[in-house]
Write a protein that holds these residues in place. Sequence first.
Motif, PDB file in Angstrom:
ATOM      1  N   ARG A  42       1.913   0.942   0.690  1.00 33.50           N
ATOM      2  CA  ARG A  42       3.280   1.439   0.514  1.00 33.50           C
ATOM      3  C   ARG A  42       4.167   0.432  -0.203  1.00 33.50           C
ATOM      4  O   ARG A  42       5.063   0.818  -0.959  1.00 33.50           O
ATOM      5  CB  ARG A  42       3.869   1.809   1.872  1.00 33.50           C
ATOM      6  CG  ARG A  42       3.227   3.062   2.476  1.00 33.50           C
ATOM      7  CD  ARG A  42       3.801   3.420   3.821  1.00 33.50           C
ATOM      8  NE  ARG A  42       3.290   4.717   4.283  1.00 33.50           N
ATOM      9  CZ  ARG A  42       3.616   5.281   5.440  1.00 33.50           C
ATOM     10  NH1 ARG A  42       4.459   4.664   6.256  1.00 33.50           N
ATOM     11  NH2 ARG A  42       3.123   6.461   5.763  1.00 33.50           N
ATOM     12  N   ASN A  44       3.277  -1.286  -2.543  1.00 28.65           N
ATOM     13  CA  ASN A  44       2.882  -1.245  -3.952  1.00 28.65           C
ATOM     14  C   ASN A  44       2.968   0.173  -4.516  1.00 28.65           C
ATOM     15  O   ASN A  44       2.156   0.590  -5.348  1.00 28.65           O
ATOM     16  CB  ASN A  44       1.468  -1.808  -4.108  1.00 28.65           C
ATOM     17  CG  ASN A  44       1.417  -3.306  -3.882  1.00 28.65           C
ATOM     18  OD1 ASN A  44       1.675  -4.083  -4.791  1.00 28.65           O
ATOM     19  ND2 ASN A  44       1.101  -3.722  -2.648  1.00 28.65           N
ATOM     20  N   SER A  45       3.965   0.921  -4.039  1.00 27.01           N
ATOM     21  CA  SER A  45       4.322   2.242  -4.583  1.00 27.01           C
ATOM     22  C   SER A  45       3.272   3.315  -4.360  1.00 27.01           C
ATOM     23  O   SER A  45       3.197   4.287  -5.135  1.00 27.01           O
ATOM     24  CB  SER A  45       4.635   2.141  -6.085  1.00 27.01           C
ATOM     25  OG  SER A  45       5.663   1.212  -6.313  1.00 27.01           O
ATOM     26  N   VAL A 246      -2.147   6.397  -5.618  1.00 30.29           N
ATOM     27  CA  VAL A 246      -0.821   6.603  -6.203  1.00 30.29           C
ATOM     28  C   VAL A 246      -0.829   7.943  -6.906  1.00 30.29           C
ATOM     29  O   VAL A 246      -1.745   8.233  -7.691  1.00 30.29           O
ATOM     30  CB  VAL A 246      -0.464   5.487  -7.204  1.00 30.29           C
ATOM     31  CG1 VAL A 246       0.883   5.765  -7.859  1.00 30.29           C
ATOM     32  CG2 VAL A 246      -0.453   4.123  -6.512  1.00 30.29           C
TER      33      VAL A 246
END
Length: 309
Positions: A42, A44-45, A246
């Motif tokens: 989370r 790291n997007s 992602v």
Amino acid sequence: MDKTGLVILLLLALSTLSWSVTRKYTYFMMQKNWQEAQSYCRENSGDLATFESEEEWERGKQVFEITPGAYVWIGMYSDNRAWKWSIDNTSLYGEDGNTQLGVWFDLEIKNHIGKQICVEITSGTLHIQPCGELLRSVCYDEPNNTYIPVTVPMTWSSAQSYCREKYTDLTSMKTQQEKEEILKVTNESTWWIGLSAHLWNWSDRSNVSIMKWFGTEPNGGDSQHYSQIGWADAYCSDKMGFICSVTVIKLLKVELQFEASLDLTDPSVQEDVRNEMEKHLRVNGIHEEFTLRWRKHPTRKVSEKKGEP
């Protein structure tokens, strides 16, 4: 040219376009427990890996070099707080993991591979069952404080709908007195009550559409890891590598051609265009969440607007 002419032209243009929403997977060898891995993803997007299709599962298996006995965390987890009473949507278990209902309440929760499991009562004992089973049910009528046995076999969801339509809801069983009242109107048959859970969920709250358990799994853990063979559960405190995912969304641009007589500054025209675009995308199999909006080019006139999802 009227609004209908614009819509026909728009649909012809959209018929040749495509839409793409997918996930990018990354494997990390660092050893973390499940919560640590979730936090890392989370930050790291992204989130711990989610698989919503066979194609995503196949791509996910390819992102790390597998060796015998190797496992990695993914984003599926089980939480006792998922157990909810239908009648008021309250949780069966508290934050401490206990029911706080006393020794009279006995529910044996075994591991289950399905997305949702439901609870039935037989001679005073509670058991879990697949929610699609056809069983009798017990409704509760709050205005009259009565318990109504329904002898027509139904699935749990159908029983819930029936009780909500005719009475209040499927009965809860939060006190020993409630249990005694339920036993008065039931026999040794099996009866649905209003308790169920979606035990397995994705960390990013995506829909659970596929499951890839292998062997006798799940068999006792509270979160999920996998190898290239399939999924297994493990305790969240265990440390292992993990896979982050992602979501990658590709934008779709549509340029409209129209006669000068059409006024695209008219809000009703803009709304008609947005509605038709959305319907066409749905009909052509694009079911992901999307947003449609108008974009005005800084060097063009209003009549040369572009529509962009």
